[in-house]
Design a protein around this motif. Structure first.
Motif, PDB file in Angstrom:
ATOM      1  N   UNK A  44      10.235 -19.392   2.749  1.00 38.93           N
ATOM      2  CA  UNK A  44       9.648 -18.151   3.279  1.00 38.93           C
ATOM      3  C   UNK A  44      10.752 -17.162   3.632  1.00 38.93           C
ATOM      4  N   UNK A  45      11.830 -17.664   4.211  1.00 38.82           N
ATOM      5  CA  UNK A  45      12.965 -16.792   4.540  1.00 38.82           C
ATOM      6  C   UNK A  45      13.533 -16.149   3.275  1.00 38.82           C
ATOM      7  N   UNK A  46      13.651 -16.923   2.206  1.00 36.61           N
ATOM      8  CA  UNK A  46      14.188 -16.378   0.951  1.00 36.61           C
ATOM      9  C   UNK A  46      13.243 -15.335   0.344  1.00 36.61           C
ATOM     10  N   UNK A  47      11.941 -15.585   0.438  1.00 35.82           N
ATOM     11  CA  UNK A  47      10.972 -14.617  -0.106  1.00 35.82           C
ATOM     12  C   UNK A  47      11.067 -13.299   0.655  1.00 35.82           C
ATOM     13  N   UNK A  48      11.090 -13.353   1.972  1.00 39.99           N
ATOM     14  CA  UNK A  48      11.161 -12.127   2.770  1.00 39.99           C
ATOM     15  C   UNK A  48      12.510 -11.440   2.559  1.00 39.99           C
ATOM     16  N   UNK A  49      13.577 -12.222   2.458  1.00 42.60           N
ATOM     17  CA  UNK A  49      14.896 -11.645   2.161  1.00 42.60           C
ATOM     18  C   UNK A  49      14.862 -10.888   0.843  1.00 42.60           C
ATOM     19  N   UNK A  50      14.293 -11.515  -0.190  1.00 37.66           N
ATOM     20  CA  UNK A  50      14.236 -10.884  -1.509  1.00 37.66           C
ATOM     21  C   UNK A  50      13.367  -9.631  -1.497  1.00 37.66           C
ATOM     22  N   UNK A  51      12.229  -9.684  -0.815  1.00 37.60           N
ATOM     23  CA  UNK A  51      11.375  -8.497  -0.715  1.00 37.60           C
ATOM     24  C   UNK A  51      12.106  -7.360  -0.005  1.00 37.60           C
ATOM     25  N   UNK A  52      12.844  -7.692   1.030  1.00 35.68           N
ATOM     26  CA  UNK A  52      13.609  -6.670   1.768  1.00 35.68           C
ATOM     27  C   UNK A  52      14.690  -6.058   0.893  1.00 35.68           C
ATOM     28  N   UNK A  53      15.416  -6.907   0.184  1.00 38.31           N
ATOM     29  CA  UNK A  53      16.462  -6.405  -0.710  1.00 38.31           C
ATOM     30  C   UNK A  53      15.886  -5.517  -1.804  1.00 38.31           C
ATOM     31  N   UNK A  54      14.777  -5.947  -2.382  1.00 39.62           N
ATOM     32  CA  UNK A  54      14.145  -5.166  -3.447  1.00 39.62           C
ATOM     33  C   UNK A  54      13.675  -3.821  -2.899  1.00 39.62           C
ATOM     34  N   UNK A  55      13.014  -3.825  -1.749  1.00 42.71           N
ATOM     35  CA  UNK A  55      12.524  -2.582  -1.178  1.00 42.71           C
ATOM     36  C   UNK A  55      13.674  -1.632  -0.842  1.00 42.71           C
TER      37      UNK A  55
ATOM     38  N   UNK B 175      15.549  -3.432   7.061  1.00 41.72           N
ATOM     39  CA  UNK B 175      16.897  -3.929   7.337  1.00 41.72           C
ATOM     40  C   UNK B 175      16.870  -5.057   8.366  1.00 41.72           C
ATOM     41  N   UNK B 176      16.024  -4.944   9.371  1.00 39.81           N
ATOM     42  CA  UNK B 176      15.927  -6.004  10.373  1.00 39.81           C
ATOM     43  C   UNK B 176      15.382  -7.293   9.759  1.00 39.81           C
ATOM     44  N   UNK B 177      14.387  -7.175   8.908  1.00 39.45           N
ATOM     45  CA  UNK B 177      13.874  -8.367   8.222  1.00 39.45           C
ATOM     46  C   UNK B 177      14.981  -9.008   7.386  1.00 39.45           C
ATOM     47  N   UNK B 178      15.708  -8.179   6.654  1.00 43.42           N
ATOM     48  CA  UNK B 178      16.783  -8.680   5.808  1.00 43.42           C
ATOM     49  C   UNK B 178      17.867  -9.374   6.628  1.00 43.42           C
ATOM     50  N   UNK B 179      18.324  -8.736   7.678  1.00 43.14           N
ATOM     51  CA  UNK B 179      19.417  -9.298   8.477  1.00 43.14           C
ATOM     52  C   UNK B 179      18.979 -10.585   9.196  1.00 43.14           C
ATOM     53  N   UNK B 180      17.744 -10.623   9.636  1.00 43.16           N
ATOM     54  CA  UNK B 180      17.239 -11.837  10.290  1.00 43.16           C
ATOM     55  C   UNK B 180      17.193 -12.996   9.295  1.00 43.16           C
ATOM     56  N   UNK B 181      16.695 -12.719   8.104  1.00 41.61           N
ATOM     57  CA  UNK B 181      16.655 -13.761   7.075  1.00 41.61           C
ATOM     58  C   UNK B 181      18.057 -14.239   6.733  1.00 41.61           C
ATOM     59  N   UNK B 182      18.982 -13.309   6.550  1.00 41.96           N
ATOM     60  CA  UNK B 182      20.354 -13.697   6.214  1.00 41.96           C
ATOM     61  C   UNK B 182      20.972 -14.538   7.316  1.00 41.96           C
ATOM     62  N   UNK B 183      20.709 -14.173   8.552  1.00 41.89           N
ATOM     63  CA  UNK B 183      21.253 -14.926   9.689  1.00 41.89           C
ATOM     64  C   UNK B 183      20.758 -16.381   9.670  1.00 41.89           C
ATOM     65  N   UNK B 184      19.468 -16.566   9.527  1.00 38.21           N
ATOM     66  CA  UNK B 184      18.927 -17.919   9.565  1.00 38.21           C
ATOM     67  C   UNK B 184      19.182 -18.699   8.292  1.00 38.21           C
TER      68      UNK B 184
END
Length: 135
Positions: free
Chosen positions: A61-72, A122-131
């Motif tokens: 789930x973290x990877x999916x949200x990270x990817x969606x954030x990066x794409x957006x 950006x917050x979603x992305x950074x949170x995903x990257x952190x975890x």
């Protein structure tokens, strides 16, 4: 239906609502406030999904949200740059680029306060990257 599936559906519904609101002309008054609230609300389901993913150790789930954030964020940057570069192009071309921008960065356009959408992604992305780094 599982809590995770419900949150994904809520996020999809928030996307659809914010996208429709993005096609409205510049709002003012109470409608402007409503659009800001909708844009902020757009980020509640993914935040809850992140919380669930961290609690239950679900890196998928973290990877999916990270990817969606990066794409957006990436497509938003490309579309904004293309919009500025196309200043000499026809109005129809500019309108098409704006519609694409609505689709790739829905909460940003819905709220009419671009920092809300960009900061949320950006917050979603950074949170995903952190975890994900903690794994």
């Amino acid at each position: 239906m599982s809590k995770t599936k419900t949150l994904w559906l809520l996020w999809g519904a928030a996307y659809a609502i914010c996208t429709l609101c993005g096609f409205f002309p510049v709002a003012s008054g109470a409608l402007y406030g409503l659009f800001i609230l909708l844009s902020l609300g757009f980020f509640v389901p993914p935040a809850l999904l992140l919380f669930e993913a961290v609690q239950n150790k679900q890196p998928k789930i973290l990877r999916i949200i990270r990817n969606l954030s990066l794409i957006s964020l990436g497509l938003t940057l490309v579309t904004i740059v293309l919009n500025f570069v196309s200043i000499q192009a026809s109005a129809a071309w500019g309108l098409v680029l704006y519609w694409i921008l609505i689709l790739v960065s829905t909460p940003m356009i819905c709220s009419q306060v671009w920092v809300i959408g960009l900061f949320g992604w950006a917050m979603l992305l950074m949170t995903c990257l952190h975890y994900l780094r903690k794994k």
